[in-house]
Design an enzyme around this catalytic site. Sequence first.
Site, PDB file in Angstrom:
ATOM      1  N   ARG A 189      -0.641  -1.504 -11.163  1.00 48.18           N
ATOM      2  CA  ARG A 189      -0.660  -2.169  -9.855  1.00 48.18           C
ATOM      3  C   ARG A 189       0.748  -2.072  -9.272  1.00 48.18           C
ATOM      4  NH1 ARG A 189      -4.790  -5.221  -7.920  1.00 48.18           N
ATOM      5  NH2 ARG A 189      -3.607  -6.570  -6.527  1.00 48.18           N
TER       6      ARG A 189
ATOM      7  N   CYS B  92      -1.356  -6.804   3.476  1.00 51.51           N
ATOM      8  CA  CYS B  92      -2.038  -6.219   2.339  1.00 51.51           C
ATOM      9  C   CYS B  92      -3.545  -5.989   2.517  1.00 51.51           C
ATOM     10  CB  CYS B  92      -1.777  -7.068   1.109  1.00 51.51           C
ATOM     11  SG  CYS B  92      -1.960  -6.140  -0.403  1.00 51.51           S
TER      12      CYS B  92
ATOM     13  N   HIS C 232       3.881  -9.530   0.864  1.00 50.90           N
ATOM     14  CA  HIS C 232       3.606 -10.974   0.819  1.00 50.90           C
ATOM     15  C   HIS C 232       4.956 -11.675   0.706  1.00 50.90           C
ATOM     16  CE1 HIS C 232      -0.657 -10.270  -0.053  1.00 50.90           C
ATOM     17  NE2 HIS C 232      -0.270  -9.359  -0.903  1.00 50.90           N
TER      18      HIS C 232
END
Length: 247
Positions: free
Chosen positions: A120, A83, A195
Amino acid sequence: MSTYGDRGNVICLQKRCQWRGIQTSIVELDRQAEAGAFQKIDLLVGGGAQDRQQEIVMRDLQGAKAEAMRQILEDGIPGVFTCGSPQLLGHYYEPAVGQRIEGLGILDLVSKHPGLEARRCIGNVVFEITASPLAEELQGILGKKPVVLGFENHGGRTYLGNVSPLGKVIKGYGNNGEDGMEGAFYCNAIATYSHGPLLPKNPFLADWLIQTALVQKYQQAIALKDLDNDLALQARAAMFKRLDVSV
Ligand code: GLN
């Protein structure tokens, strides 16, 4: 940079080495570290972070450290970057607020945050690794297509230039929620928005990184002892069922 538990990738690599009697030492490449410290690295791990931390880290990595990192990655040292790290390995990252953060320019990609109003990219993510030769090597190990399971949480959207995507999205947003691509793959460097942490959920990736690091270090073929991945495989099966993804 380990906002989203990415330190778990380091622990996973350490444990999977330990269970095979492979010695490891963890070197923190923080602001006190010299550029020369990069030359001693056999496997590089970078995690995610919030925009503010990325700016601080970038000021530190520019210059000699950037060159040292490019050198070892282009020499084939394996790496896994999650990320915020791939955003910084690119040409630049435009955060939601504030100035553009100049990147290291190691990966031919750019990242832009469309602004605080934009949604997001958050949620479980599933993608099939397609980057060559990684996909073929993993398919050789697994006997089936390598599918990654993880969790994404990013505002920035990434657009690839002349660099291979790591994979194609099956579920989730991936690089930008538009082009169906996830991550990037360059030399032996894996860059992803995933993640989780990534490696405990996808132990085959951890083993590929360990094997590649040993082959690079000793310049000879290395066969890793198999480990019992039963628990991880059960957890993956449960998640694929919950996400209604057949692999
Ligand atoms: N701050 C970056 C973004 O929001 C990276 C986030 C992260 O590392 N998870 O896109």
